[in-house]
Design a protein around this motif. Structure first.
Motif, mmCIF file in Angstrom:
data_model
loop_
_atom_site.group_PDB
_atom_site.id
_atom_site.type_symbol
_atom_site.label_atom_id
_atom_site.label_comp_id
_atom_site.label_asym_id
_atom_site.label_seq_id
_atom_site.Cartn_x
_atom_site.Cartn_y
_atom_site.Cartn_z
ATOM 1 N N VAL A 1 19.927 -7.770 -16.938
ATOM 2 C CA VAL A 1 18.484 -7.564 -17.066
ATOM 3 C C VAL A 1 17.725 -8.421 -16.054
ATOM 4 N N VAL A 2 18.121 -9.686 -15.936
ATOM 5 C CA VAL A 2 17.467 -10.600 -14.987
ATOM 6 C C VAL A 2 17.633 -10.099 -13.555
ATOM 7 N N GLU A 3 18.838 -9.659 -13.218
ATOM 8 C CA GLU A 3 19.084 -9.136 -11.874
ATOM 9 C C GLU A 3 18.263 -7.876 -11.619
ATOM 10 N N GLY A 4 18.144 -7.029 -12.637
ATOM 11 C CA GLY A 4 17.377 -5.806 -12.475
ATOM 12 C C GLY A 4 15.889 -6.058 -12.311
ATOM 13 N N LEU A 5 15.364 -7.073 -13.011
ATOM 14 C CA LEU A 5 13.938 -7.360 -12.942
ATOM 15 C C LEU A 5 13.548 -8.074 -11.656
ATOM 16 N N GLY A 6 14.321 -9.065 -11.260
ATOM 17 C CA GLY A 6 13.868 -9.838 -10.108
ATOM 18 C C GLY A 6 14.925 -10.611 -9.366
ATOM 19 N N GLY A 7 16.156 -10.562 -9.798
ATOM 20 C CA GLY A 7 17.187 -11.351 -9.124
ATOM 21 C C GLY A 7 17.908 -10.588 -8.034
ATOM 22 N N GLY A 8 18.323 -9.376 -8.332
ATOM 23 C CA GLY A 8 19.114 -8.620 -7.369
ATOM 24 C C GLY A 8 18.414 -7.376 -6.849
ATOM 25 N N ASN A 9 17.223 -7.115 -7.367
ATOM 26 C CA ASN A 9 16.456 -5.943 -6.951
ATOM 27 C C ASN A 9 15.094 -6.422 -6.453
ATOM 28 N N GLU A 10 14.856 -6.303 -5.159
ATOM 29 C CA GLU A 10 13.643 -6.855 -4.561
ATOM 30 C C GLU A 10 12.698 -5.765 -4.053
ATOM 31 N N VAL A 11 12.759 -4.598 -4.681
ATOM 32 C CA VAL A 11 11.950 -3.476 -4.215
ATOM 33 C C VAL A 11 10.458 -3.792 -4.294
ATOM 34 N N VAL A 12 10.010 -4.328 -5.404
ATOM 35 C CA VAL A 12 8.579 -4.600 -5.574
ATOM 36 C C VAL A 12 8.112 -5.667 -4.583
ATOM 37 N N GLY A 13 8.887 -6.736 -4.452
ATOM 38 C CA GLY A 13 8.537 -7.776 -3.480
ATOM 39 C C GLY A 13 8.553 -7.237 -2.067
ATOM 40 N N GLY A 14 9.527 -6.383 -1.780
ATOM 41 C CA GLY A 14 9.604 -5.779 -0.455
ATOM 42 C C GLY A 14 8.395 -4.912 -0.161
ATOM 43 N N LEU A 15 7.955 -4.131 -1.149
ATOM 44 C CA LEU A 15 6.776 -3.294 -0.967
ATOM 45 C C LEU A 15 5.528 -4.138 -0.725
ATOM 46 N N TRP A 16 5.439 -5.254 -1.436
ATOM 47 C CA TRP A 16 4.290 -6.152 -1.243
ATOM 48 C C TRP A 16 4.245 -6.674 0.190
ATOM 49 N N VAL A 17 5.377 -7.181 0.681
ATOM 50 C CA VAL A 17 5.431 -7.697 2.052
ATOM 51 C C VAL A 17 5.145 -6.585 3.057
ATOM 52 N N LEU A 18 5.710 -5.412 2.815
ATOM 53 C CA LEU A 18 5.526 -4.281 3.726
ATOM 54 C C LEU A 18 4.044 -3.877 3.802
ATOM 55 N N LEU A 19 3.391 -3.763 2.650
ATOM 56 C CA LEU A 19 1.983 -3.375 2.627
ATOM 57 C C LEU A 19 1.089 -4.453 3.228
ATOM 58 N N ILE A 20 1.423 -5.716 2.964
ATOM 59 C CA ILE A 20 0.671 -6.826 3.571
ATOM 60 C C ILE A 20 0.762 -6.739 5.087
ATOM 61 N N SER A 21 1.948 -6.455 5.595
ATOM 62 C CA SER A 21 2.155 -6.393 7.043
ATOM 63 C C SER A 21 1.384 -5.239 7.678
ATOM 64 N N ILE A 22 1.401 -4.086 7.013
ATOM 65 C CA ILE A 22 0.670 -2.932 7.535
ATOM 66 C C ILE A 22 -0.839 -3.195 7.492
ATOM 67 N N ALA A 23 -1.312 -3.780 6.390
ATOM 68 C CA ALA A 23 -2.735 -4.092 6.265
ATOM 69 C C ALA A 23 -3.161 -5.116 7.313
ATOM 70 N N ALA A 24 -2.308 -6.104 7.569
ATOM 71 C CA ALA A 24 -2.636 -7.133 8.552
ATOM 72 C C ALA A 24 -2.643 -6.560 9.966
ATOM 73 N N ARG B 1 -8.085 -12.370 2.363
ATOM 74 C CA ARG B 1 -8.057 -12.385 3.820
ATOM 75 C C ARG B 1 -8.075 -10.970 4.411
ATOM 76 N N LEU B 2 -7.435 -10.040 3.751
ATOM 77 C CA LEU B 2 -7.230 -8.712 4.319
ATOM 78 C C LEU B 2 -8.204 -7.649 3.821
ATOM 79 N N LYS B 3 -8.903 -7.913 2.728
ATOM 80 C CA LYS B 3 -9.659 -6.843 2.075
ATOM 81 C C LYS B 3 -10.824 -6.327 2.919
ATOM 82 N N LYS B 4 -11.366 -7.142 3.810
ATOM 83 C CA LYS B 4 -12.492 -6.685 4.629
ATOM 84 C C LYS B 4 -12.043 -5.687 5.696
ATOM 85 N N GLY B 5 -10.904 -5.976 6.346
ATOM 86 C CA GLY B 5 -10.438 -5.115 7.424
ATOM 87 C C GLY B 5 -9.575 -3.953 6.967
#
Length: 214
Positions: free
Chosen positions: A135-158, A77-81
């Motif tokens: 380990v689970v918390e560090g990868l994806g349970g208690g640390n959401e940095v990667v997911g946060g970056l994805w949402v942030l970049l999606i929002s800026i691109a949109a 959806r976003l790659k063209k703009g």
């Protein structure tokens, strides 16, 4: 393209449902004996192993699989703009998919191994379980940095491409920023990210489905 956007909308709604289900399960139904000794805690885990394993599969593995579909739909959806931002967001989205799925598999394998060890060495099993949990918390349970970056970049691109509603993108900037801030280990930040993601995923799902109809 149209079918992919519809599928992405359904995927976003499923993500929101998984989030809500996890909050309800751990908030209303899951009550582990935190004050008991190692033997009591593992007796509880062994008794509820199947339920917890299913929850881990849904909360992590299924979430990750559905997320992969959504990452692809948003990139298309976003790659063209906004080609550069969209591609960068997709990279973080794919990484998040891998981390979330890995978290679920590690959680279930670690749970089984710790329960087996607890029959002979409950204290060592507790040490193992705490390590697995960390380990689970560090990868994806208690640390959401990667997911946060994805949402942030999606929002800026949109915002750049105007491919999604402006108000939705503003909310996405908040959600993504909170996710990045979870690099600081504070439960309140993780909870805010989780709750706000329910809103974000729900809004995104409705938006993609409506745009597909249009």
């Amino acid at each position: 393209m149209s079918n992919l956007q519809k599928t992405g909308g359904i995927a976003a709604l499923i993500e929101a449902i998984i989030y809500v289900s996890a909050f309800v399960f751990f908030g209303a139904f899951w009550s582990s004996p935190g004050g008991g000794d190692a033997a009591q805690q593992f007796a509880f885990l062994a008794e509820n192993k199947t339920v917890l394993s299913i929850v881990n599969l849904v909360m992590y593995v299924l979430f990750g699989i559905v997320l992969a579909v959504l990452v692809l739909a948003l990139h298309e959806r976003l790659k063209k703009g906004a080609p550069t931002l969209s591609s960068l967001a997709a990279v973080f989205g794919v990484v998040w998919v891998g981390l979330v799925i890995a978290s679920g598999m590690i959680a279930n394998i670690g749970l089984g191994a710790a329960i087996d060890l607890a029959t002979t060495e409950p204290k060592q099993a507790m040490t193992m379980w705490r390590t697995v949990y960390t380990v689970v918390e560090g990868l994806g349970g208690g640390n959401e940095v990667v997911g946060g970056l994805w949402v942030l970049l999606i929002s800026i691109a949109a915002l750049q491409s105007q491919a999604l509603p402006k108000a939705f993108n503003v909310v996405g900037l908040f959600v993504g920023s909170v996710g990045v801030l979870t690099v600081y280990p504070a439960d309140v930040l993780t909870e805010i990210f989780g709750v706000s993601q329910i809103v974000w995923f729900s809004w995104l799902g409705v938006t993609l489905l409506k745009s597909n109809e249009t």
